[in-house]
Structures are given as structure tokens and as C-alpha cells.
Design an enzyme around this catalytic site. Sequence first.
Site, PDB file in Angstrom:
ATOM      1  NE  ARG A  51      -1.685  -2.218   2.763  1.00 44.58           N
ATOM      2  CZ  ARG A  51      -1.785  -3.482   2.335  1.00 44.58           C
ATOM      3  NH1 ARG A  51      -2.815  -3.857   1.642  1.00 44.58           N
ATOM      4  NH2 ARG A  51      -0.858  -4.372   2.615  1.00 44.58           N
ATOM      5  CB  THR A  52       3.323   2.620   2.355  1.00 50.35           C
ATOM      6  OG1 THR A  52       2.558   2.076   3.419  1.00 50.35           O
ATOM      7  CG2 THR A  52       3.794   4.012   2.730  1.00 50.35           C
ATOM      8  CE  LYS A  80      26.580  -2.544  -5.511  1.00 46.59           C
ATOM      9  NZ  LYS A  80      26.682  -1.448  -6.494  1.00 46.59           N
ATOM     10  CG  HIS A 129       3.219   3.779   8.685  1.00 49.49           C
ATOM     11  ND1 HIS A 129       3.363   4.619   7.593  1.00 49.49           N
ATOM     12  CD2 HIS A 129       2.806   2.584   8.175  1.00 49.49           C
ATOM     13  CE1 HIS A 129       3.058   3.953   6.492  1.00 49.49           C
ATOM     14  NE2 HIS A 129       2.725   2.724   6.817  1.00 49.49           N
TER      15      HIS A 129
HETATM   16  N1   CP Z   1      -0.409  -0.052   5.835  1.00 51.32           N
HETATM   17  C1   CP Z   1       0.810  -0.317   5.285  1.00 51.32           C
HETATM   18  O1   CP Z   1       1.807   0.298   5.640  1.00 51.32           O
HETATM   19  O2   CP Z   1       0.796  -1.285   4.323  1.00 51.32           O
HETATM   20  P1   CP Z   1       2.083  -1.754   3.504  1.00 51.32           P
HETATM   21  O3   CP Z   1       3.025  -2.401   4.466  1.00 51.32           O
HETATM   22  O4   CP Z   1       1.561  -2.684   2.450  1.00 51.32           O
HETATM   23  O5   CP Z   1       2.717  -0.519   2.917  1.00 51.32           O
END
Ligand code: CP
Length: 304
Positions: A51-52, A80, A129
Site C-alpha cells: 500500500r504505502t 554493498k 508511520h
Molecule cells: N499499511 C501499510 O503500511 O501497508 P504496507 O506495508 O503494504 O505498505
Amino acid sequence: MRHLIDITDLSNDEISRLADTADRIIADRQAFSNVCAGKKLATLFFEPSTRTRLSFEAAMLELGGSVLGFSSADSSSASKGESVSDTVRTVGCYADIIAMRHPKEGAPMAAAAKSPVPIINAGDGGHCHPTQTLADLLTIRREKGRLGGFTIGFCGDLKFGRTVHSLITALARYEDIRFVFISPPELVVPEYMKNGVIRRNRLTFAETDSLEQALPELDILYMTRVQRERFFNEADYIRLKDSYILEPSKLRAAKSDLCIMHPLPRVNEISAKVDDDPRACYFKQVENGKFIREALIMFLLGLM
Ligand code: CP
């Protein structure tokens, strides 16, 4: 130059402006289709994502810009031994803005100290996040019509779940919110969150290990996955992974206007049978995430 490392890098007024802009984009996508023409977004993902990363890329493409980047550390010179600082100094020569996910807490902050372009934290370890939080706040605002005056339950892995930590931190700045933390004892909200955010802001909260007991009083239920990748011990993960499974039968005791959220990906914690319930909002979160990321890109590039 502004970065977004933690949700507190944005004031409540700025979050409102971003949500207003996202609402305007949703109402008239065509009007924004050229806003970032000539601009480039780099997505540097040292950890997996669906998603992100893809929503950032879709957001930039829908704004008329371009995208470049990598989706795993293995396919970059990090394999590396290159440092995060050198990576962003390099990518800053190619792109106007960078979205970065990294398994190490604090890596995006270290990157921001050396970056010639804005850095967006797309998730750092178990820490935070902030763009998922923007998606969550937009979803709550669109579903409930307000950011405050509700009881929200967080259920599942409240220890390692970075989306939980960011959303609690964000909601702590709004009025009249009651928090209910639902988790097994091994996965409670960490002490640094309790002391640094919950007690410091005198948040009204309760802790329980029973989803069934908590559910009837909730206006919002924020389910989370047990974060396998953060466990040191596979046996502990297996013991805890199915602590909570939301089934339609459990929802009979819930409010008729409950908003069921989940940052996704899910494993077992919400039955697919719940997806058709009108109270399920988790795929709306996915879609809202793209629109609020469009607004964020415009904001950090000085285009709104
Ligand atoms: N919600 C979220 O961060 O999903 P992903 O890990 O798929 O990006």
C-alpha cells in the site's frame, strides 16, 4: 524545507489543511492532474510494502509527476554497505522528494539530516508511520465527520504496531477522545508511549485483553496484525498471532455506526466475512491513503 518524520511534525491546522485538500482532490481529481508536472518522487523502500509504496507512486503519477526508486534493500547499494545518508544525498540529485521505509527506527530522521530534498517517513521499524496516520485521520474525519468526541479501541499488537503508536500520538492532540487498548499482556502499548504520550497528555484510557467486553462501547475499532517481523522468537509469534479474530458474530454486540479500521495487510485478525459489513472501513483507508499522500506531496513541495 520541511520533512515528515513523525506525525507531530504537522500541527493540527496543517493536518486539517491536508485533509481539506484530500477532500478537494476526491471531489475533482482532474483539477489536480498537472500540479506536479516536471517533479519526481523517489520511493526508497528498504522493507516490504504494497500500500504505502504503490499509493505514493500512484499519488505522484495522478498529480502529473514521475516516480523512481527501489522496493528492497537487496536491489540497492545498501546491500554493498552504503549508508542511508549517502543514499539520500545521491537520490536527492535525481528526485525532488523522497518517501523512505526502513526497518531501523530513526533511519528516516538520520536521512533527513543529510537530505537535499524533503524526506517522508513511510514507516521506520516499530516506531511510527505518519502517512498511515494521515490516511487514518482522513478516514475518521470522512466517516465520523469530526476528529474528537469518540471512543476508539486499538486491538492486537499494540507493542510493535507502528501505526498504532502514530495514531495515538496524533489523536492525543484532539478533544474528548477515550482510548481502549485491547491486547494480550505480552503486546501492550510500550512504556515509552505510556509515559511520553498517554500519561503526559492525561489521556482517558482503559486496558483489557477482552475484545468482546470492549466492543459494545466503541465508536471506532482499530484492528492490527501481530507483527511477525518484529518478533525475536517464532514460538512467541505463533502463540500470539491469533489472539483476536473479528468475526460477524462478534459484531452483533457492536454499535450500528461502528467504524472498523485496519492499516492492512491483515492475516487472520479480521475474517473476510466482515468485508461486506457496511461498518468495514479498511479498504476506504487504502483509498484515502492515496489522496492524503497527494496532498502531502503538494504540501512538502510548496504547491498548496
Ligand atoms: N499499511 C501499510 O503500511 O501497508 P504496507 O506495508 O503494504 O505498505
